[in-house]
Design an enzyme around this catalytic site. Structure first.
Site, PDB file in Angstrom:
ATOM      1  N   HIS A   1     -10.338 -26.624 -36.541  1.00 52.26           N
ATOM      2  CA  HIS A   1     -11.470 -26.109 -35.771  1.00 52.26           C
ATOM      3  C   HIS A   1     -11.803 -27.021 -34.588  1.00 52.26           C
ATOM      4  CE1 HIS A   1     -11.994 -22.939 -38.624  1.00 52.26           C
ATOM      5  NE2 HIS A   1     -12.211 -23.775 -39.617  1.00 52.26           N
TER       6      HIS A   1
ATOM      7  N   LYS B   1       0.835  -1.202   0.000  1.00 55.08           N
ATOM      8  CA  LYS B   1       0.000   0.000   0.000  1.00 55.08           C
ATOM      9  C   LYS B   1       0.874   1.259   0.000  1.00 55.08           C
ATOM     10  CE  LYS B   1      -3.496   2.528   2.627  1.00 55.08           C
ATOM     11  NZ  LYS B   1      -4.530   2.493   3.671  1.00 55.08           N
TER      12      LYS B   1
END
Length: 517
Positions: free
Chosen positions: A278, A136
């Protein structure tokens, strides 16, 4: 004002050399527990946190760094005069560098004999609190949770006297990813426990974490955005551990199809080749070597193979590469490529070559996103062997036919449902995939074989799920199949078995289904 670093690590990789370098750079070291004892043993000066705070460790070490003198030193914003004045009033020195990694919760719960008490005691409290505080306040504090970052941190301190802003931000991002994963593992573990304390397969709260490898040019279609993520640790054998040797950047569809190809080809013990188009196999074969395997796989459907993905489970030789080079392919995957193969493929600058280590690992879960939710299941890794086959007809398959039936059954696992696969002599002859009707899949597979100039006379056929009526069986027998493998389990099994006996073909049941949606 002296520079301070606090070191308290579970993973002690490289910590001794790192700590020694920090001392040489003028840092005063604070430490705890096993880390402090290790540094002392190595002759590296450090001060125990308990001596620094004036408050002894207590509750079997559960409380040691949870102290205002530690957290104020971490959280004070250096550019804010009121913060620095508060530190001075209370005789607290700033802490400029936090080097912490957490109790080994993941390794603990992975042990077969791990008890609930062991797991609870390996939930770190002080460590996450410190590193979150430091992250932080990354404007002023550098925080390191990964030994891989030691060298970068030292290099910047030596060069600039401090860790740079870009690196502090990078390290802060790493911290919050680290604590998110850590808390996620704890949540997964605790919510997977039944009231009796037994671990269930699916936790009540399911948390995972992946790291981005790259942004894709686009998704399945050009108007879709996409990115590729992989798990933090990729076990050997899984596609996400690939190395790209050459070629254009991989696309979304490249990766999806490559995974289908690799999962299929690595399931065979003998040299094999799989060609995917595919997401469906359009040609699969096993043989004595990769060149022969490719030749057979290509014959199945040379038209669909154009622009396909080709996978091998053995090193690609120069001979094989010469043969493959006559075909247009998007990606070629193998455990390795010979020097000659690399030279041949090197002439095709856009061709993507991937190496993936062979291994037996599998994903622990498969996922499918639905609107507002997620379907989670274990992967389809079950595959019966010859001993599990149940012959249900008057005629039994020959030894050669049984081998082909098992080959066809394995291929069917990787074809979209409804699936029919015709096989003979270790190669696919026709593949029918993704149809709403099993009869249509059987007909399409036969049409594909005819277009390829391949005879289905004497072939075997695999169906990924049972035949609900005899019509599907009649289609494959009319096409030339003499033996059939299917799961069984239909209320009309007797009707289908009678049809097989009437047509004079062998049929075996596996007792397992392989839908693939």
């Amino acid at each position: 004002m002296r520079k301070q670093a606090l070191l308290s690590v579970s993973d002690k990789t490289g910590i001794v050399d790192f700590a020694r370098s920090l001392v040489e750079l003028g840092y005063h070291l604070l430490s705890t527990g096993g880390t402090a004892r290790l540094l002392e043993k190595e002759g590296i000066p450090c001060q125990e946190v308990a001596d620094y705070t004036g408050f002894p460790e207590m509750l079997d070490g559960r409380v040691k760094t949870l102290n205002p003198k530690i957290h104020a030193g971490i959280l004070a914003r250096r550019p804010v005069a009121e913060h620095m004045q508060a530190l001075a009033e209370h005789g607290i020195d700033p802490i400029d560098l936090i080097v912490v990694n957490l109790y080994p919760f993941e390794q603990t719960i992975a042990k077969p004999d791990c008890t609930f008490e062991d797991a609870i005691e390996n939930i770190d409290i002080g460590g996450p609190t410190m590193i979150r505080a430091a992250a932080k306040n990354h404007e002023s504090v550098a925080v390191v949770v990964d030994p891989a970052d030691y060298d970068r941190v030292l290099e910047e301190i030596r060069r600039d006297g401090a860790v740079g802003a870009d690196t502090r931000l990078m390290l802060a991002k790493k911290v919050f990813s680290h604590t998110a994963r850590y808390d996620g593992m704890i949540a997964n573990y605790l919510t997977s426990l039944s009231p009796e304390g037994e671990r269930t397969l699916f936790p009540d709260v399911f948390t995972r974490q992946w790291e981005k490898v790259q942004d894709m040019r686009y998704g399945e279609n050009p108007h879709q955005n996409a990115a590729f993520y992989r798990e933090r640790t990729v076990a050997p054998g899984l596609l996400a551990g690939y190395t790209q040797l050459q070629g254009k950047e991989l696309s979304y569809n490249n990766i999806a199809d490559s995974d289908a190809a690799w999962e299929c080809v690595r399931s065979f013990d003998t040299p094999a080749c799989v060609i995917i188009k595919h997401a469906n196999p359009c040609g699969v074969a096993i043989a004595g070597d990769v060149t022969e395997a490719y030749n057979k796989a290509f014959l199945t459907d040379s038209k669909s193979a154009f622009g396909g993905i080709i996978a091998f489970n053995r090193e690609v030789t120069g001979e094989c590469a010469e043969r493959v080079s006559h075909q247009f392919a998007e990606v070629i995957i193998a455990p390795a490529f010979s020097k000659e193969a690399l030279e041949i493929f090197g002439a095709k600058k856009n061709l993507r070559l991937l190496t993936v280590a062979l291994g037996s690992a599998h994903n622990d879960f498969d996922f499918k996103r639905v609107g507002g939710g997620l379907l989670v299941q274990t992967p389809d890794t079950q595959l019966c062997g010859a001993e599990a086959l149940k012959c249900v007809t008057e005629k039994a398959p020959t030894e050669e036919q049984t081998a082909d039936l098992l080959f066809a059954w394995n291929v069917a696992r990787f074809v979209k449902s409804n699936t029919i696969v015709y096989v003979k002599n270790g190669m696919t002859l026709g593949v029918g995939a993704g149809q709403m009707s099993r009869v249509d899949s059987a007909r399409i597979a036969a049409i594909k074989a005819e277009e390829a100039g391949l005879s289905l006379e004497g072939s075997v056929a695999a169906s990924d799920a049972f035949f609900p009526f005899r019509d599907g069986l009649d289609v494959v027998v009319d096409a030339g199949a003499v033996a059939v493998i299917q799961p069984g389990g239909s209320i009309r099994d007797d009707e289908v078995i009678a049809a097989a006996n009437e047509r004079g073909v062998a049929m075996v049941f596996t007792g397992e289904r392989h839908f693939r949606h």
